[in-house]
Structures are given as structure tokens and as C-alpha cells.
Design an enzyme around this catalytic site. Structure first.
Site, PDB file in Angstrom:
ATOM      1  N   HIS A 200      28.663  32.843  91.250  1.00 49.62           N
ATOM      2  CA  HIS A 200      27.945  32.926  90.157  1.00 49.62           C
ATOM      3  C   HIS A 200      27.754  34.051  89.494  1.00 49.62           C
ATOM      4  O   HIS A 200      27.196  34.395  88.981  1.00 49.62           O
ATOM      5  CB  HIS A 200      26.779  32.350  90.609  1.00 49.62           C
ATOM      6  CG  HIS A 200      26.230  30.941  90.666  1.00 49.62           C
ATOM      7  ND1 HIS A 200      26.623  30.241  91.502  1.00 49.62           N
ATOM      8  CD2 HIS A 200      25.870  30.600  89.663  1.00 49.62           C
ATOM      9  CE1 HIS A 200      26.593  28.775  91.242  1.00 49.62           C
ATOM     10  NE2 HIS A 200      26.688  29.058  90.186  1.00 49.62           N
ATOM     11  N   CYS A 513      26.737  22.389  80.325  1.00 48.97           N
ATOM     12  CA  CYS A 513      26.701  24.076  80.162  1.00 48.97           C
ATOM     13  C   CYS A 513      27.728  24.333  81.645  1.00 48.97           C
ATOM     14  O   CYS A 513      26.995  25.567  81.512  1.00 48.97           O
ATOM     15  CB  CYS A 513      24.629  23.409  80.902  1.00 48.97           C
ATOM     16  SG  CYS A 513      24.750  22.902  82.102  1.00 48.97           S
TER      17      CYS A 513
HETATM   18  C1  PEP Z   1      28.502  23.851  86.699  1.00 50.61           C
HETATM   19  O1  PEP Z   1      27.778  23.744  87.779  1.00 50.61           O
HETATM   20  O2  PEP Z   1      29.134  23.610  85.749  1.00 50.61           O
HETATM   21  C2  PEP Z   1      27.106  24.676  86.450  1.00 50.61           C
HETATM   22  C3  PEP Z   1      26.801  24.997  85.200  1.00 50.61           C
HETATM   23  O3  PEP Z   1      26.168  25.034  87.590  1.00 50.61           O
HETATM   24  P1  PEP Z   1      25.343  26.543  88.078  1.00 50.61           P
HETATM   25  O4  PEP Z   1      27.169  26.778  87.055  1.00 50.61           O
HETATM   26  O5  PEP Z   1      25.140  27.069  88.029  1.00 50.61           O
HETATM   27  O6  PEP Z   1      26.948  25.414  89.442  1.00 50.61           O
END
Ligand code: PEP
Ligand code: MG
Length: 588
Positions: A200, A513
Site C-alpha cells: 500500500h 481496480c
Molecule cells: C486489490 O487488492 O487489487 C485492491 C484494489 O485493493 P487493495 O490494493 O487496497 O488491497
């Protein structure tokens, strides 16, 4: 000019946020040494340890008072100052101080060891508590004890907000809570020993457009504060103490990169559709409200993923319903008339938020994360759902649940939603009765039963970051297995195709996403599989739009039929790179 006596060091890490930076290093020291254990001390040594401990406590108190004075000067909110006051109270706490002194004297051990033992005993008590408020007090004690320990060892604990002049941060690790506090004008780039492409912190770096390279393994041992460093965030190249001629080469590359990014603005107002007229929605991913301007500038057609957990970070209390309504309303109004997809709280794994510090798991990525945390903490969950519902009265909001692993879990989440709706009705508070509900598909079990999930929701959004993490069994923040993180892996492609096929068959909208959506080569495959919406960080939007405008949907579909039978990621990459429009070949 770089000191010619300094050794040039060339390093290769994982480039997670593109851009070229040439600047001075700032080594962020926050090492927490393992406490040494000395026993059988004689009386003079015992006295010295007690004195050392009391001096470290005093030093910690002075530091906290200085921080408090600075906060008051900067007119920071009362709640921030209250946290400092709470920490100061702990430093006065007789139990912590007296017990440590007693242990030093009674067991004839060194101060670090005694303090660690006292902390362990106290933590045992707090960990057993269910009440998040009390748990939080436990983590307050941990924080303050860490500060005392660092003062005992003479180490420093520095923060990204300490920078006085713009610099390149070099650190062992940078957490999402750190990136959320980064000032783009001060942090030119960051380089870390650990981390992966979809951690993240990496995602936030891309959103904030801060070039970054992670997984450098030992950059904190190789670079020193003040060293000149070149960072190429696209290739992951880092050069410490480069020669003047190398600096010149990178200055030219930086100009080229910047003019390429500027040229992409040509596509900003063009519709995102393939040559044969298939419309694909390009949306933005966001963590912080500061990203809205950049997303709008790059032509995002709404928000495809709002990671709300960032509202819960860098603080000790939870955001109230009214605070959340305000935050959501602001985004919805800025994005109007386009929709905003708000994802409910996804804390856990590498994202630690208020009320979570006390949770210790040996495998947090597979632990009490996201929807699992929310279904265990329904008061926190319900407050957020009420806020999202109430904000939906002011614009187009859709809501989605992260990390759904099966239909039952999805139904449980929806029943909390129904309760929240009933409460609002009873209180005569407005919300959008038709607000669409979606599930993120990021756990393989949900992907396999996508045909059953799509019956229960208005849309699905594939989170490829986690879907890959769990399908390929690769910890997304672990640099040692980052080489296995391969979006072209046939298993990844097949699992995405299962979801896209199920959604298309049911006539339910399917988006992506995860970070795959923002890379042209992967976006090509996603479109070929029938995904109708792609959500990404601001700087990827125009690159992907340029790609989509240069392909035909019918061709992409045909090509993608073939790729699921290829055996390896290398085969897929070779095949796709040959089929990509010429203008993308240079990007491979
Ligand atoms: C994912 O896991 O692809 C996602 C969009 O969520 P995050 O990256 O916040 O876990
Ligand atoms: Mg995810």
C-alpha cells in the site's frame, strides 16, 4: 557536484512509482534494537542502570513536551494534542516506572531488559481486552515504551514530517501511514530495503506521484544522509554518488519522461473507446482527498476505488459518522455527475488503523482483514455504512465490500447494510434507496464462484493485487518473492476470465481496480476478456486511454481467447507484446 572520493553504488530494486529524481539522501533512522540482556550486575552497575532509565524517561518526556509545543504552535487539532497528553501521563505512571526500577534492582538486570519485561506483562493484560478503546490504551503504552527504549539505546526515531529541506527518503520500510503524511514538496522520492509493487505504500506513492523504489534490501546500509542519489522509479534503478556525466544522462532522461507525460494530455478530453466503438470507463483510485485534483486533471470518469481506510490512519480515535459524511460528500461533489465507488474499511495486513494496534497475528494478510474485521467489529462497520448511505443523498455513490470470500459473508455484510438502512428510515434521515452495491473479487474462492456472487450484487470489481497475492501464494509486501508476482501468469489470467465471463453472462458490470488496470499491456487483456471498467491512479489514465483508442475490441477478444491456453507468463508476454500496437512496443 558529487564528491569524487565517494564510491559510486548502482542498485536495482522494484520500481513502484515512475519518474526520475536527482537529489540528496535523508536516511530515516528508526531502528529498534533487540534489547540486550545483562544479569548478575553489581550494586554500582544496578545504580547506573536505574539512573540511565530515569534519564531516558526524562528525555522522552522532554521530547513529548517539545512535540506538544510545536503542535500548539502549528494549531493542530485538540485530538492530536490529547494523544500527546495521554503519552505524557503514561510517563508519569508509577506502575510502569516503579516496576521497571524494582525489576532492575530485584533481578540485577539492565534497564532495557527490565522495561521489556514490564511491557510484556502489561501487554498480556491489554491483549485480552475486547474493548477497542482499552486496547488502544495498550498501544499508547507500547508507543511510549518504544520511545524510552530508543532513548536508552541512543537511537533516533524519525518521521517523514521531520524533513527541513526537500530530500530523497531512505528507510528500511515506509508504512502507508507514513506515505499518507508525505508532503510532495519535501519528499522527492523514497527508497526502502523492503516492500513489493502492490504494497500500500507503493500504491500511495503512485497516487501522490512520488517516484519510489522498494525492495532494495540494504540501501539503508549503503547510503548516507547527504549523498547524491539518482532514482529511476520506472526501472527501479538507484545510483548513489553518481559521476557528473551520469547525472547529465539522467537529466536528459527526465526531460524526455516529462515531455512524454505532457504529450499524453492530448487524449484528455477524448472518449475512451476502442477503434470499433466499445466504450470502456476509466476511473480513478484514491486514498486521500489531495489526489482529487490530479485525478480530475487526468480525466478520471469518476472514482472506481476509494480506499477509505486512510481516513482511519495516523490517529488514535475512529472517524465519527459526521466526519465521514463530510469526507464522502466532498468527494462526491467534486466528481459530480460521475459516480464514486466507496469501498468499506479494508484494514489489516500492511494497513494498521485506529483501534487495531493491539491485534497481533502471525499471518495478517490471511487474518482478520477487511470485511472480516468489519463483521467482527459491527459498530465500526455500521457507523461507516450509515455515513456512506447518508452521503449518497448528495450524489452518485456506489458501495463495495472488500475481500469477500463467499456468498454467506456477502449476505452478512448486506444484512448490516439493511440494519443501517432501517435505522436511517426510523430516524427520517435521507439516503439513496437505489445505491448500487458491489463485491470486490480478490480472494480466489470468490472468483471461482463468481457466478453465484454476481446474483447478489449490482457490480463486481476485481482487486488484482490481492487476487494475485492469494492465487499465487505471494506476500505482496515481501521483496524476496516479488519476482513471482507475475500478472501474465496463466493462472492469474484464467481466474480473471472466470469472473469476467460470469459477470458478462449475468449482465452485471465488471471492473478491475487493482494495479493491473493501469498498465497498458494488462489493460489490453482485461478489455479482451470483457471487463467494462478500469480504475487506476491518475498518471496511468491517459496511457491506458491512448492504448484503448488504438485497438479494436473484436481483435482484443480474439487474441485473448488464445492466451489462456499458453503455458507460461513469458509465453503470454511474448505473444501480447507482438500483438500490441506499435506505439506500445517501446514501453515493454
Ligand atoms: C486489490 O487488492 O487489487 C485492491 C484494489 O485493493 P487493495 O490494493 O487496497 O488491497
Ligand atoms: Mg485488495
Amino acid at each position: 557536484m558529487v564528491d569524487p572520493k565517494k564510491q559510486v553504488v548502482l542498485m536495482k530494486g522494484i520500481g513502484v512509482s515512475s519518474g526520475i529524481v536527482i537529489g540528496k539522501a535523508y536516511l530515516l533512522e528508526r531502528g529498534m534494537p533487540e534489547p540486550a540482556h545483562f544479569c548478575y550486575l553489581d550494586t554500582a552497575e544496578v545504580d547506573r542502570e536505574v539512573e540511565r532509565f530515569r534519564a531516558a524517561v526524562k528525555e522522552s518526556r522532554d521530547q513529548m513536551l517539545r512535540i506538544k509545543a510545536k503542535m500548539e504552535e502549528d494549531k493542530r487539532g485538540k485530538e492530536h494534542i490529547r494523544i500527546i497528553d495521554a503519552h505524557l501521563m503514561i510517563l508519569k505512571d508509577n506502575m510502569l516506572i516503579n516496576d521497571t526500577v524494582k525489576l532492575i534492582k530485584g533481578e540485577r538486570v539492565n534497564a532495557e531488559w527490565a522495561l521489556t519485561k514490564v511491557l510484556e506483562d502489561l501487554m498480556e493484560y491489554f491483549v485480552k481486552m475486547d474493548d477497542p478503546y482499552i486496547k488502544e490504551r495498550g498501544s499508547d503504552i507500547e508507543h511510549i515504551v518504544n520511545r524510552v527504549m530508543l532513548n536508552l539505546s541512543g537511537s533516533k526515531h524519525e518521521s517523514v514530517t521531520d524533513l527541513k529541506t526537500p530530500a530523497i527518503i531512505v528507510a528500511h520500510d515506509v508504512t502507508p501511514a507514513d506515505t499518507a503524511q508525505m508532503d510532495k514538496n519535501m519528499v522527492l522520492s523514497f527508497l526502502t530495503d523492503v516492500g513489493g509493487r502492490t504494497s500500500h505504500s507503493a500504491i500511495t506513492a503512485r497516487s501522490l506521484e512520488i517516484p519510489a523504489v522498494v525492495g532494495l534490501e540494504d540501501i539503508t546500509r549503503r547510503a548516507e544522509t547527504g549523498d547524491t542519489i539518482i532514482v529511476d522509479g520506472a526501472t527501479g534503478t538507484v545510483i548513489i554518488n553518481p559521476s557528473d556525466s551520469v547525472i547529465d544522462v539522467y537529466r536528459k532522461r527526465r526531460e524526455k519522461f516529462e515531455s512524454y507525460a505532457t504529450a499524453l494530455f492530448h487524449y484528455k478530453d477524448m472518449p475512451c473507446e476502442t477503434g470499433d466503438g466499445k466504450r470502456i470507463k476509466l476511473m480513478g483510485n484514491m486514498e486521500l482527498a489531495e489526489e482529487l485534483d490530479s485525478l480530475l486533471e487526468h480525466g478520471a470518469e469518476g472514482i472506481g476505488l476509494y480506499r477509505t481506510e486512510f481516513l482511519y490512519m495516523n490517529r488514535k480515535d475512529l472517524p465519527s459518522e459526521s466526519e465521514q459524511i463530510k469526507a464522502y460528500k466532498h468527494i462526491v461533489k467534486r466528481m459530480a455527475p460521475n459516480p464514486v465507488i466507496i469501498r468499506t474499511l479494508d484494514v489489516g495486513a500492511d494497513k494498521v488503523a485506529a483501534g487495531m494496534d493491539g491485534i497481533k497475528e502471525s499471518n495478517p494478510a490471511m487474518g482478520l482483514r477487511a470485511i472480516r474485521f468489519c463483521l467482527k467489529n459491527t459498530a465500526i462497520f455500521k457507523t461507516q455504512i450509515r455515513a456512506i448511505l447518508r452521503a449518497s443523498a448528495f450524489g452518485r455513490i456506489k458501495m463495495m465490500f472488500p475481500m469477500i470470500s463467499g456468498v454467506e459473508e456477502l449476505r452478512q455484510a448486506k444484512s448490516v447494510l439493511d440494519e443501517a438502512k432501517a435505522e436511517l428510515k426510523a430516524e427520517a434521515l435521507a439516503y439513496d434507496e437505489k445505491m448500487e452495491i458491489g463485491a470486490m473479487i480478490e480472494v480466489p474462492s470468490a472468483a471461482i464462484i463468481a457466478d453465484l456472487i454476481v446474483r447478489e450484487v449490482d457490480f463486481v470489481s476485481i482487486g488484482t493485487n490481492d487476487l494475485m497475492q492469494y492465487s499465487l501464494a505471494i506476500d505482496r509486501v515481501n521483496e524476496h518473492v516479488a519476482y513471482l508476482y507475475e500478472p501474465f501468469h496463466p493462472a492469474v489470467l484464467r481466474v480473471i476470465k472466470i469472473v469476467a465471463d460470469a459477470a458478462n453472462k449475468a449482465g452485471v458490470s465488471v471492473g478491475v481496480c487493482g494495479e493491473m488496470a493501469g498498465e497498458p499491456a494488462y489493460a489490453f487483456i482485461l478489455v479482451g476478456f470483457g471487463v467494462d471498467q478500469l480504475s487506476m491512479n491518475a498518471t496511468s489514465i491517459l496511457r491506458v486511454k491512448r492504448l484503448i483508442r488504438s485497438i479494436n475490441f473484436a481483435d482484443a477478444k480474439k487474441i485473448c481467447k488464445t492466451i489462456t491456453s499458453l503455458a507460461t507468463a513469458t509465453d503470454v508476454e511474448g505473444y501480447i507484446s507482438a500483438k500490441m500496437p506499435d506505439l506500445y512496443k517501446e514501453e515493454f
